[in-house]
Design a protein around this motif. Structure first.
Motif, PDB file in Angstrom:
ATOM      1  N   SER A 163       8.499  -9.657  11.345  1.00 53.67           N
ATOM      2  CA  SER A 163       8.017  -8.277  11.381  1.00 53.67           C
ATOM      3  C   SER A 163       8.634  -7.423  10.286  1.00 53.67           C
ATOM      4  O   SER A 163       8.053  -6.422   9.867  1.00 53.67           O
ATOM      5  CB  SER A 163       8.296  -7.655  12.752  1.00 53.67           C
ATOM      6  OG  SER A 163       9.696  -7.688  13.039  1.00 53.67           O
ATOM      7  N   ASP A 164       9.827  -7.816   9.789  1.00 51.93           N
ATOM      8  CA  ASP A 164      10.461  -7.048   8.718  1.00 51.93           C
ATOM      9  C   ASP A 164      10.049  -7.535   7.330  1.00 51.93           C
ATOM     10  O   ASP A 164      10.557  -7.057   6.314  1.00 51.93           O
ATOM     11  CB  ASP A 164      11.984  -7.094   8.849  1.00 51.93           C
ATOM     12  CG  ASP A 164      12.555  -8.510   8.715  1.00 51.93           C
ATOM     13  OD1 ASP A 164      11.768  -9.471   8.521  1.00 51.93           O
ATOM     14  OD2 ASP A 164      13.793  -8.659   8.819  1.00 51.93           O
ATOM     15  N   GLY A 165       9.109  -8.494   7.258  1.00 49.52           N
ATOM     16  CA  GLY A 165       8.601  -8.985   5.990  1.00 49.52           C
ATOM     17  C   GLY A 165       9.362 -10.155   5.405  1.00 49.52           C
ATOM     18  O   GLY A 165       8.929 -10.714   4.393  1.00 49.52           O
ATOM     19  N   THR A 166      10.476 -10.544   5.995  1.00 47.39           N
ATOM     20  CA  THR A 166      11.232 -11.690   5.491  1.00 47.39           C
ATOM     21  C   THR A 166      10.566 -12.992   5.926  1.00 47.39           C
ATOM     22  O   THR A 166       9.799 -13.037   6.888  1.00 47.39           O
ATOM     23  CB  THR A 166      12.681 -11.655   5.981  1.00 47.39           C
ATOM     24  OG1 THR A 166      12.688 -11.645   7.418  1.00 47.39           O
ATOM     25  CG2 THR A 166      13.396 -10.411   5.463  1.00 47.39           C
ATOM     26  N   VAL A 167      10.872 -14.072   5.205  1.00 50.31           N
ATOM     27  CA  VAL A 167      10.208 -15.351   5.430  1.00 50.31           C
ATOM     28  C   VAL A 167      10.901 -16.118   6.560  1.00 50.31           C
ATOM     29  O   VAL A 167      12.095 -16.394   6.495  1.00 50.31           O
ATOM     30  CB  VAL A 167      10.207 -16.189   4.139  1.00 50.31           C
ATOM     31  CG1 VAL A 167       9.606 -17.562   4.396  1.00 50.31           C
ATOM     32  CG2 VAL A 167       9.437 -15.465   3.038  1.00 50.31           C
ATOM     33  N   ALA A 168      10.103 -16.464   7.575  1.00 46.48           N
ATOM     34  CA  ALA A 168      10.613 -17.284   8.667  1.00 46.48           C
ATOM     35  C   ALA A 168      10.364 -18.761   8.424  1.00 46.48           C
ATOM     36  O   ALA A 168      11.117 -19.619   8.892  1.00 46.48           O
ATOM     37  CB  ALA A 168       9.963 -16.859   9.985  1.00 46.48           C
ATOM     38  N   TRP A 169       9.282 -19.065   7.715  1.00 47.50           N
ATOM     39  CA  TRP A 169       8.918 -20.453   7.405  1.00 47.50           C
ATOM     40  C   TRP A 169       8.058 -20.451   6.155  1.00 47.50           C
ATOM     41  O   TRP A 169       7.350 -19.482   5.862  1.00 47.50           O
ATOM     42  CB  TRP A 169       8.136 -21.080   8.571  1.00 47.50           C
ATOM     43  CG  TRP A 169       7.508 -22.397   8.197  1.00 47.50           C
ATOM     44  CD1 TRP A 169       8.064 -23.631   8.270  1.00 47.50           C
ATOM     45  CD2 TRP A 169       6.194 -22.578   7.635  1.00 47.50           C
ATOM     46  NE1 TRP A 169       7.185 -24.582   7.789  1.00 47.50           N
ATOM     47  CE2 TRP A 169       6.028 -23.955   7.401  1.00 47.50           C
ATOM     48  CE3 TRP A 169       5.166 -21.703   7.309  1.00 47.50           C
ATOM     49  CZ2 TRP A 169       4.866 -24.472   6.859  1.00 47.50           C
ATOM     50  CZ3 TRP A 169       3.995 -22.215   6.753  1.00 47.50           C
ATOM     51  CH2 TRP A 169       3.852 -23.591   6.545  1.00 47.50           C
ATOM     52  N   LYS A 170       8.103 -21.577   5.395  1.00 44.90           N
ATOM     53  CA  LYS A 170       7.279 -21.697   4.193  1.00 44.90           C
ATOM     54  C   LYS A 170       6.907 -23.150   3.956  1.00 44.90           C
ATOM     55  O   LYS A 170       7.625 -24.076   4.350  1.00 44.90           O
ATOM     56  CB  LYS A 170       8.016 -21.145   2.971  1.00 44.90           C
ATOM     57  CG  LYS A 170       9.350 -21.841   2.672  1.00 44.90           C
ATOM     58  CD  LYS A 170      10.082 -21.131   1.540  1.00 44.90           C
ATOM     59  CE  LYS A 170      11.434 -21.803   1.268  1.00 44.90           C
ATOM     60  NZ  LYS A 170      12.181 -21.098   0.196  1.00 44.90           N
ATOM     61  N   GLY A 171       5.775 -23.341   3.307  1.00 45.77           N
ATOM     62  CA  GLY A 171       5.319 -24.677   2.955  1.00 45.77           C
ATOM     63  C   GLY A 171       4.279 -24.591   1.855  1.00 45.77           C
ATOM     64  O   GLY A 171       3.546 -23.597   1.751  1.00 45.77           O
ATOM     65  N   VAL A 172       4.184 -25.606   1.005  1.00 46.85           N
ATOM     66  CA  VAL A 172       3.234 -25.587  -0.108  1.00 46.85           C
ATOM     67  C   VAL A 172       2.085 -26.553   0.156  1.00 46.85           C
ATOM     68  O   VAL A 172       2.248 -27.600   0.779  1.00 46.85           O
ATOM     69  CB  VAL A 172       3.913 -25.938  -1.454  1.00 46.85           C
ATOM     70  CG1 VAL A 172       4.884 -24.849  -1.863  1.00 46.85           C
ATOM     71  CG2 VAL A 172       4.603 -27.292  -1.393  1.00 46.85           C
ATOM     72  N   PHE A 173       0.918 -26.155  -0.334  1.00 48.11           N
ATOM     73  CA  PHE A 173      -0.276 -26.984  -0.242  1.00 48.11           C
ATOM     74  C   PHE A 173      -0.245 -28.065  -1.327  1.00 48.11           C
ATOM     75  O   PHE A 173       0.377 -27.893  -2.369  1.00 48.11           O
ATOM     76  CB  PHE A 173      -1.529 -26.135  -0.456  1.00 48.11           C
ATOM     77  CG  PHE A 173      -1.781 -25.098   0.598  1.00 48.11           C
ATOM     78  CD1 PHE A 173      -2.653 -25.350   1.647  1.00 48.11           C
ATOM     79  CD2 PHE A 173      -1.164 -23.855   0.530  1.00 48.11           C
ATOM     80  CE1 PHE A 173      -2.900 -24.389   2.606  1.00 48.11           C
ATOM     81  CE2 PHE A 173      -1.409 -22.885   1.484  1.00 48.11           C
ATOM     82  CZ  PHE A 173      -2.280 -23.153   2.533  1.00 48.11           C
ATOM     83  N   GLN A 174      -0.956 -29.137  -1.073  1.00 49.21           N
ATOM     84  CA  GLN A 174      -1.171 -30.138  -2.121  1.00 49.21           C
ATOM     85  C   GLN A 174      -2.441 -29.745  -2.866  1.00 49.21           C
ATOM     86  O   GLN A 174      -3.510 -30.321  -2.680  1.00 49.21           O
ATOM     87  CB  GLN A 174      -1.279 -31.534  -1.513  1.00 49.21           C
ATOM     88  CG  GLN A 174       0.020 -32.006  -0.867  1.00 49.21           C
ATOM     89  CD  GLN A 174      -0.048 -33.458  -0.427  1.00 49.21           C
ATOM     90  OE1 GLN A 174      -0.652 -34.290  -1.110  1.00 49.21           O
ATOM     91  NE2 GLN A 174       0.558 -33.775   0.696  1.00 49.21           N
ATOM     92  N   ALA A 175      -2.305 -28.728  -3.703  1.00 51.30           N
ATOM     93  CA  ALA A 175      -3.441 -28.174  -4.445  1.00 51.30           C
ATOM     94  C   ALA A 175      -3.054 -28.012  -5.905  1.00 51.30           C
ATOM     95  O   ALA A 175      -1.894 -27.768  -6.221  1.00 51.30           O
ATOM     96  CB  ALA A 175      -3.848 -26.824  -3.852  1.00 51.30           C
ATOM     97  N   ASP A 176      -4.023 -28.123  -6.788  1.00 55.84           N
ATOM     98  CA  ASP A 176      -3.796 -27.981  -8.223  1.00 55.84           C
ATOM     99  C   ASP A 176      -4.587 -26.774  -8.710  1.00 55.84           C
ATOM    100  O   ASP A 176      -5.813 -26.851  -8.887  1.00 55.84           O
ATOM    101  CB  ASP A 176      -4.238 -29.241  -8.956  1.00 55.84           C
ATOM    102  CG  ASP A 176      -3.827 -29.239 -10.426  1.00 55.84           C
ATOM    103  OD1 ASP A 176      -3.417 -28.163 -10.933  1.00 55.84           O
ATOM    104  OD2 ASP A 176      -3.918 -30.298 -11.072  1.00 55.84           O
ATOM    105  N   ILE A 177      -3.912 -25.655  -8.934  1.00 55.67           N
ATOM    106  CA  ILE A 177      -4.621 -24.438  -9.309  1.00 55.67           C
ATOM    107  C   ILE A 177      -5.218 -24.540 -10.711  1.00 55.67           C
ATOM    108  O   ILE A 177      -6.057 -23.709 -11.078  1.00 55.67           O
ATOM    109  CB  ILE A 177      -3.716 -23.198  -9.199  1.00 55.67           C
ATOM    110  CG1 ILE A 177      -2.603 -23.212 -10.248  1.00 55.67           C
ATOM    111  CG2 ILE A 177      -3.130 -23.079  -7.812  1.00 55.67           C
ATOM    112  CD1 ILE A 177      -1.799 -21.918 -10.278  1.00 55.67           C
TER     113      ILE A 177
END
Length: 692
Positions: free
Chosen positions: A341-355
């Motif tokens: 709720s305060d905008g900080t990151v609780a969890w993160k993960g990256v996609f297997q995507a090639d922009i």
């Protein structure tokens, strides 16, 4: 709560993004980068002798110079395009020791110069190939202004362009030295054996149209960067206005340059960047040009799992279109975040995507001001295993494109949904519970955000890696109608199969999406009597892969008659959901879905096109879900006639109950709207109306 789908809107803003847009220059004797609107990419003219005076000078000398000249730019998200110069006419010459010079022609033909440049390029590669401050490199070095020519002088063969032997020597050296940075050269008819981009230093100038047409013919923009500089000091200026302000204050001049940008897929432009941003007429042109220079990634829609247990799988899928002129040329990852709720990151993960594969359109049409070949809509899917330690609660799901130099948001999506710091919020996810709401709060301006930056310290990514499933389910078969009324049609079909598992089915009426279900049946409601409708069904898996369509069928609703029951599903596409009300999956509901988040002085659900054969009194049966222990209230408006209803608990959020009321309908179309100004209403499954 099942899968949630959201539509996203493109921002009208122009804004800065890495390695694209207006590209000012830092001159050969300048001590700092000039402050310019939208600029976070700068060309830097560099004296050869600042980097190497003697052949024995080390790579560390180049690194030391770079650290001093570029100190702190990473905190401003600035990247540079270095061009190393030996001869800068009317400014100075910077020949290293040991290289013969003095003859304006023959000084460029010696084997000593060739071998020295080859060795020097190897040093540049060691210094810059992994330096995150370097956007790409202009293979300068040779000729006046390092532009690979000696005009108006000529070589003995009558030409003034860099000889083939030097092209081969410098081209081979560059390929060997630079594996991670793109390389650009000045002329399209040089270095033809090498897959280099072009820097067109007289961009859009009619006198040098041969270079622009050469870029179009070279046609390697999908993998190589094209950049340039609008020249205002020579040639035919009739379409350029003679200055940056002269170009950008004129719609026709601005469109003339934009036409060349789109035809050549140019990602950044200099000199024109020196416009007066405080001039309103100029700013209009600058905004239009910045929005097409380089890439412009617009998120169209996203789907995600609304409720995930700790340790469960969060599935996220999004569609993105590149509405700019060029690709993004480096492999930067796309990250999904769950924010507290305060905008900080609780969890993160990256996609297997090639922009890099998110390409713009092609074959620019100046008359329609659009690409004849429209840009592809790219779909990205990710399935993320969440940690069991993630606390229960409601989190904001956001997307961002990371700069691998520090793994922080670097490039930004061009959407109105934007949080300061580089993230695009798309919805709320409940961990171990239903999300409390789908309210994302206020959004920030992309143009005004100056908080982005990157790091000079390299490290491995410390988040999750999403899995991807690219195999779509088989198409549903044997679609048929099992029942129909004056206002509804029931459908059934044979189940699809998938390598992982079928997550659900999408139903289409007259080629338009009307609803989803997890079962092999669906009832379409809110229809008109005596009307023919066509249907198709497609299957999808949890990642978002979609099958081909089923067979198509046409069904006609029954004719209207007194005493007929009118049934309309809450999730019908004919209804209006506003203020945060959303369609969510419901296995026990009649159509496989329900509408939640109605009320709290925000969400509303309006049933439209309730077609009554005759005016009069009707019994209204409301199917609803209320898992609270206490009753939930709702305000009902029937053609503007208002009443307040109280819905008892149904015992759980998977149990459907009914509530009856008496309403007055008029002949023809009617509307019924549910709201609650002070609290949450129940979730709604469907309504039924019976003539009394």
């Amino acid at each position: 709560m099942g899968t949630i789908m959201v539509k996203l809107t493109e921002t009208p803003e122009a804004f800065n993004n890495p390695i694209m847009g207006f590209r000012p220059s830092r001159g050969i004797n300048d001590s700092s980068f000039p402050n310019r609107e939208y600029a976070d990419i700068y060309k830097h003219y560099i004296k050869y002798t600042d980097l190497e005076m003697n052949a024995t000078d080390s790579v560390q000398k180049i690194k030391d110079w770079s650290n001093k000249a570029w100190v702190g730019i990473e905190k401003k998200n600035i990247k540079v395009v270095p061009r190393v110069v030996i001869v800068y006419p009317n400014v100075g010459e910077y020949w290293p020791n040991g290289v013969p010079h003095g003859d304006p022609v023959n000084q460029w033909l010696t084997d000593t110069l060739k071998s020295r440049l080859v060795a020097f390029i190897a040093k540049l590669g060691q210094a810059w190939d992994n330096d995150p401050r370097v956007a790409f490199v202009e293979l300068g070095l040779y000729g006046k202004w390092a532009e690979h020519h000696i005009y108006p002088n000529k070589f003995p063969d009558g030409t003034h362009i860099i000889p083939l032997s030097f092209q081969k020597a410098l081209g081979d050296a560059s390929n060997a030295a630079f594996h991670n940075k793109k390389m650009l050269v000045r002329y399209t008819d040089t270095f033809t054996a090498y897959n280099f981009g072009i820097y067109w230093d007289s961009f859009a100038l009619p006198d040098d149209a041969v270079t622009g047409n050469g870029e179009i013919s070279r046609n390697n923009w999908r993998t190589q960067i094209n950049s340039g500089e609008v020249a205002y000091n020579w040639g035919n200026q009739s379409n350029l206005g003679g200055s940056p302000n002269g170009t950008l204050s004129s719609v026709s001049n601005t469109n003339y340059v934009i036409d060349w940008i789109m035809k050549t897929h140019t990602s950044s432009l200099g000199w024109i960047s020196d416009y007066t941003a405080s001039n309103p007429a100029v700013e209009v042109g600058a905004t239009a040009m910045q929005k097409v220079l380089g890439y412009r990634f617009v998120l169209n829609q996203a789907t995600f799992t609304g409720n995930v247990s700790p340790g469960g799988t969060l599935s996220v899928s999004f569609q993105v279109t590149n509405k700019g002129s060029s690709p993004f040329y480096y492999s930067w990852p796309v990250e999904a975040n769950l924010l507290k709720s305060d905008g900080t990151v609780a969890w993160k993960g990256v996609f297997q995507a090639d922009i890099r594969s998110w390409l713009p359109g092609s074959d620019w049409n100046s008359a329609t001001r659009a690409y004849n070949q429209a840009p592809t809509v790219n779909t990205v899917n990710g399935a993320f295993k969440l940690p069991t330690t993630l606390p229960n609660g409601t989190y904001t799901l956001a997307l961002s494109i990371l700069d691998p130099a520090g793994w922080q948001p670097g490039a930004r999506f061009a959407n109105t949904n934007y949080y300061t710091g580089g993230r695009t919020p798309i919805g709320k996810v409940g961990i171990g519970m239903e999300p409390t709401n789908q309210t994302l709060g206020s959004f920030a301006s992309l143009k005004s955000d100056t908080t982005l930056g990157y790091s000079l310290q390299s490290s491995a990514y410390n988040g999750s890696i999403g899995s991807t499933d690219i195999q779509a389910p088989t198409a549903p078969a044997s679609l048929t109608s099992t029942a129909k009324t004056t206002s509804s049609i029931s459908l059934s079909w044979s189940a699809s199969t998938d390598n992982v598992g079928v997550a659900g089915y999408d139903v289409y009426r007259n080629s338009s999406f009307v609803g989803s279900t997890t079962s092999t049946s669906y009832t379409d409601t809110g229809l008109k009597a005596s009307t023919s409708y066509s249907y198709m069904v497609s299957a999808k898996d949890a990642i978002g892969n979609v099958s081909g369509n089923s067979n198509a069928i046409s069904v006609t609703t029954n004719a209207a008659s007194t005493g007929t029951t009118i049934t309309i599903e809450a999730e019908s596409s004919a209804n209006t959901l506003a203020g945060g009300a959303v369609v969510v999956a419901c296995g026990s509901c009649s159509g496989g879905s329900k509408v939640g988040y109605v009320g709290n002085n925000r969400g509303t659900l309006q049933f439209n096109r309730i077609n009554a054969a005759t005016a009069g009194t009707y019994t209204l049966i409301i199917s609803y879900v209320n898992g609270d222990a206490a009753a939930r209230a709702a305000r009902i408006s029937v053609n503007s006639a208002i009443a307040n209803l109280s819905f008892p608990s149904t015992g759980s959020w998977s149990t459907v109950g009914t509530y009856q009321a008496t309403v007055q309908l008029k002949a023809g179309d009617n509307t019924i709207k549910f709201s609650n100004a002070s609290g949450w209403a129940p979730d709604f499954d469907r309504i039924q109306l019976i003539r009394r």
